[in-house]
Design an enzyme around this catalytic site. Structure first.
Site, mmCIF file in Angstrom:
data_model
loop_
_atom_site.group_PDB
_atom_site.id
_atom_site.type_symbol
_atom_site.label_atom_id
_atom_site.label_comp_id
_atom_site.label_asym_id
_atom_site.label_seq_id
_atom_site.Cartn_x
_atom_site.Cartn_y
_atom_site.Cartn_z
ATOM 1 N N ALA A 126 0.800 -1.227 0.000
ATOM 2 C CA ALA A 126 0.000 0.000 0.000
ATOM 3 C C ALA A 126 0.835 1.280 0.000
ATOM 4 C CB ALA A 126 -0.922 0.016 1.217
ATOM 5 N N TYR A 127 2.150 1.178 0.177
ATOM 6 C CA TYR A 127 2.973 2.393 0.304
ATOM 7 C C TYR A 127 3.332 2.966 -1.060
ATOM 8 C CZ TYR A 127 3.926 1.000 5.193
ATOM 9 O OH TYR A 127 3.832 0.639 6.519
#
Length: 313
Positions: free
Chosen positions: A52-53
């Site tokens: 998700a980063y």
């Protein structure tokens, strides 16, 4: 750097992890490569990322941090010098911990990271809609296929983490060998009251996030006026500008003066010295920041120092 074991996984890491959620956010690819080189050259090895980063950045989709790390690994040839940790469950593209989602997310992370095996694969958050046996079974299959070496859990309550450990033992499944909770000098109560006894009793490793309280423990933010120094961090730091937070900051300043160190180094050294902590996670945007953070590993706090930092909420 006196490596520490990650639970019973067989993996050992240096006592400081590099948070890479800033890659693709406040650090571009060239900057990420410089930070990664400086981190490894300092004798450190644990890289913490997630699929998700940093999807929250306008124009990003997610996966940017993993992609930058993968390109660096391919260019640098330093794969054998690092332990790569990534996560699944929080990204909208691969939300949750269903077996199908875990498998698909792992394959995509492997491609972005350009590795054959993820050293440490975290459930980024709990998913109560999926039986723990199913989630752990999916992780077991990834381990059997050589895609993952060990697993961990982030953002689990003590009750759910204990239930997960019991499920692994009952069913003969791989257990979460590492817990990743929020823990720092101004966010202590839940971890110390509920999680610390559990991890110490079970021999689980702990890699804690927000080790510098979104930058507050660096001493950069001391008033409301300082919050404008960082559009990315200012909002998160504001909650610490209270009587307790400022008392902790004063204690950090005091101990830092005794050791000719920085507040950030003292805050990390305090975590490194806490029972059961394997490695706190800290982000860096420049090689100079890496050098500062690495200094925390060599900093030895006395009992008097530890007592001075325990200012009470």
């Amino acid at each position: 750097m006196n490596p520490r074991p990650l639970g019973r996984s067989g993996l050992s890491v240096s006592p400081l992890a590099l948070g890479t959620n800033v890659f693709g956010w406040s650090v571009d690819e060239a900057g990420a490569f410089a930070v990664l080189d400086a981190f490894v050259d300092a004798g450190l090895d644990l890289l913490d990322t997630a699929d998700a980063y940093p999807a929250w950045v306008p124009g990003n989709q997610g996966g940017e941090s993993e992609t930058m790390i993968g390109r660096w690994l391919a260019r640098s040839g330093k794969r054998e010098r690092v332990v790569v940790a990534t996560k699944v469950a929080k990204w909208s593209r691969h939300r949750g911990l269903s077996p199908a989602n875990i498998e698909a997310a792992a394959d995509e992370s492997l491609q972005r990271l350009r590795v054959d095996t993820i050293d440490l694969y975290f459930a980024h958050e709990d998913d109560a809609s999926v039986p723990l046996a199913d989630t752990l079974g999916a992780f077991a299959r990834l381990i059997e296929r050589g895609k993952v070496r060990a697993i961990g859990a982030s953002n689990y309550t003590a009750a759910r983490f204990a239930e997960a450990l019991a499920t692994s033992e009952r069913l003969g499944l791989p257990r979460y060998e590492v817990l990743q909770p929020e823990y720092n000098l101004v966010a202590r109560k839940y971890y110390e009251t509920n999680l610390a006894p559990l991890v110490l009793d079970s021999g689980v490793g702990v890699v804690c996030y927000y080790a510098l309280a979104s930058g507050f423990r660096t001493g950069k933010y001391r008033s409301e006026a300082d919050l404008g120094k960082s559009a990315a961090r200012g909002g998160a730091v504001g909650k610490y500008l209270n009587g307790y937070g400022l008392r902790v900051l004063a204690a950090l300043d005091d101990v830092a003066r005794r050791h000719d160190a920085t507040p950030a180094q003292v805050a990390l050294a305090w975590l490194i010295a806490r029972p059961g902590i394997t490695a706190p996670i800290a982000s860096a945007t420049t090689p100079a920041q890496v050098a500062e953070l690495a200094g925390a590993v060599r900093l030895r706090l006395s009992d008097e120092d530890m007592q001075r930092l325990d200012v009470g909420a």
